[in-house]
Design a protein around this motif. Structure first.
Motif, PDB file in Angstrom:
ATOM      1  N   ALA A  52      36.406  69.555  28.082  1.00  0.00           N
ATOM      2  CA  ALA A  52      35.420  70.121  29.002  1.00  0.00           C
ATOM      3  C   ALA A  52      34.084  69.385  28.915  1.00  0.00           C
ATOM      4  O   ALA A  52      33.451  69.110  29.942  1.00  0.00           O
ATOM      5  CB  ALA A  52      35.214  71.604  28.705  1.00  0.00           C
ATOM      6  N   VAL A  53      33.660  69.065  27.701  1.00  0.00           N
ATOM      7  CA  VAL A  53      32.383  68.370  27.536  1.00  0.00           C
ATOM      8  C   VAL A  53      32.466  66.950  28.096  1.00  0.00           C
ATOM      9  O   VAL A  53      31.555  66.483  28.770  1.00  0.00           O
ATOM     10  CB  VAL A  53      31.964  68.361  26.043  1.00  0.00           C
ATOM     11  CG1 VAL A  53      30.808  67.415  25.796  1.00  0.00           C
ATOM     12  CG2 VAL A  53      31.600  69.760  25.602  1.00  0.00           C
ATOM     13  N   GLY A  54      33.582  66.275  27.836  1.00  0.00           N
ATOM     14  CA  GLY A  54      33.748  64.907  28.321  1.00  0.00           C
ATOM     15  C   GLY A  54      34.299  64.807  29.724  1.00  0.00           C
ATOM     16  O   GLY A  54      34.448  63.704  30.249  1.00  0.00           O
ATOM     17  N   ARG A  55      34.617  65.945  30.324  1.00  0.00           N
ATOM     18  CA  ARG A  55      35.195  66.011  31.667  1.00  0.00           C
ATOM     19  C   ARG A  55      36.482  65.183  31.793  1.00  0.00           C
ATOM     20  O   ARG A  55      36.674  64.432  32.735  1.00  0.00           O
ATOM     21  CB  ARG A  55      34.185  65.582  32.715  1.00  0.00           C
ATOM     22  CG  ARG A  55      32.970  66.470  32.767  1.00  0.00           C
ATOM     23  CD  ARG A  55      32.061  66.096  33.910  1.00  0.00           C
ATOM     24  NE  ARG A  55      30.832  66.849  33.849  1.00  0.00           N
ATOM     25  CZ  ARG A  55      30.625  68.002  34.483  1.00  0.00           C
ATOM     26  NH1 ARG A  55      31.586  68.535  35.186  1.00  0.00           N
ATOM     27  NH2 ARG A  55      29.473  68.614  34.386  1.00  0.00           N
ATOM     28  N   TYR A  56      37.362  65.350  30.771  1.00  0.00           N
ATOM     29  CA  TYR A  56      38.655  64.672  30.780  1.00  0.00           C
ATOM     30  C   TYR A  56      39.709  65.616  31.338  1.00  0.00           C
ATOM     31  O   TYR A  56      39.824  66.746  30.901  1.00  0.00           O
ATOM     32  CB  TYR A  56      39.065  64.268  29.358  1.00  0.00           C
ATOM     33  CG  TYR A  56      38.054  63.405  28.649  1.00  0.00           C
ATOM     34  CD1 TYR A  56      37.640  62.201  29.186  1.00  0.00           C
ATOM     35  CD2 TYR A  56      37.530  63.801  27.431  1.00  0.00           C
ATOM     36  CE1 TYR A  56      36.722  61.412  28.532  1.00  0.00           C
ATOM     37  CE2 TYR A  56      36.616  63.016  26.761  1.00  0.00           C
ATOM     38  CZ  TYR A  56      36.215  61.820  27.322  1.00  0.00           C
ATOM     39  OH  TYR A  56      35.308  61.043  26.676  1.00  0.00           O
ATOM     40  N   THR A  59      43.885  65.498  29.184  1.00  0.00           N
ATOM     41  CA  THR A  59      44.270  66.178  27.946  1.00  0.00           C
ATOM     42  C   THR A  59      45.037  67.474  28.185  1.00  0.00           C
ATOM     43  O   THR A  59      45.380  68.154  27.230  1.00  0.00           O
ATOM     44  CB  THR A  59      43.024  66.492  27.100  1.00  0.00           C
ATOM     45  OG1 THR A  59      42.132  67.262  27.880  1.00  0.00           O
ATOM     46  CG2 THR A  59      42.341  65.235  26.625  1.00  0.00           C
ATOM     47  N   VAL A  60      45.321  67.779  29.429  1.00  0.00           N
ATOM     48  CA  VAL A  60      46.059  69.010  29.726  1.00  0.00           C
ATOM     49  C   VAL A  60      47.450  68.958  29.102  1.00  0.00           C
ATOM     50  O   VAL A  60      47.941  69.961  28.564  1.00  0.00           O
ATOM     51  CB  VAL A  60      46.137  69.239  31.249  1.00  0.00           C
ATOM     52  CG1 VAL A  60      47.036  70.408  31.584  1.00  0.00           C
ATOM     53  CG2 VAL A  60      44.759  69.449  31.817  1.00  0.00           C
ATOM     54  N   SER A  61      48.081  67.795  29.110  1.00  0.00           N
ATOM     55  CA  SER A  61      49.414  67.679  28.511  1.00  0.00           C
ATOM     56  C   SER A  61      49.354  67.870  26.994  1.00  0.00           C
ATOM     57  O   SER A  61      50.256  68.469  26.398  1.00  0.00           O
ATOM     58  CB  SER A  61      50.040  66.331  28.851  1.00  0.00           C
ATOM     59  OG  SER A  61      49.214  65.281  28.396  1.00  0.00           O
ATOM     60  N   VAL A  62      48.286  67.403  26.358  1.00  0.00           N
ATOM     61  CA  VAL A  62      48.121  67.602  24.923  1.00  0.00           C
ATOM     62  C   VAL A  62      47.921  69.086  24.622  1.00  0.00           C
ATOM     63  O   VAL A  62      48.508  69.629  23.675  1.00  0.00           O
ATOM     64  CB  VAL A  62      46.933  66.769  24.392  1.00  0.00           C
ATOM     65  CG1 VAL A  62      46.651  67.089  22.937  1.00  0.00           C
ATOM     66  CG2 VAL A  62      47.191  65.302  24.579  1.00  0.00           C
TER      67      VAL A  62
END
Length: 97
Positions: A52-56, A59-62
């Motif tokens: 959330a902080v990095g707006r990635y 990482t949803v799969s992780v």
């Protein structure tokens, strides 16, 4: 990193450290299992805060994989702990084998 991200990271680090202490000290297997499950949840939260902080969005799969590992671990330990002393699963009244 924002102030909210720093606060979340600090709280998740404290909860992870407390869970690791409970895993080491025990006293029973179920205490260790619950602490491990909470530790996995803290890791999922930390990865979520990082995303959330990095707006990635990658990482949803992780997050999904970690959540699945935590869930399956908890279910398998609960199933193991629910067995009777003779090795048969614990059946409620009205259940059939």
């Amino acid at each position: 990193m924002t102030v909210v991200g720093i606060i979340c990271a600090a709280l998740l680090a404290v909860s992870g450290a407390l869970c690791l202490i409970r895993v080491v000290r025990g006293p029973s297997m179920l205490d260790r299992t619950v602490a491990t499950d909470v530790f996995v949840a803290a890791i999922v939260g930390a990865v979520g805060v990082h995303a959330a902080v990095g707006r990635y969005s990658t990482t949803v799969s992780v997050l999904l994989a970690l959540s699945l590992v935590g869930f399956l671990g908890s279910v398998s330990i609960a199933r193991f702990a629910a067995r009777d002393g003779d090795g048969s699963p614990h059946l409620e009244d009205g259940d059939h084998a």
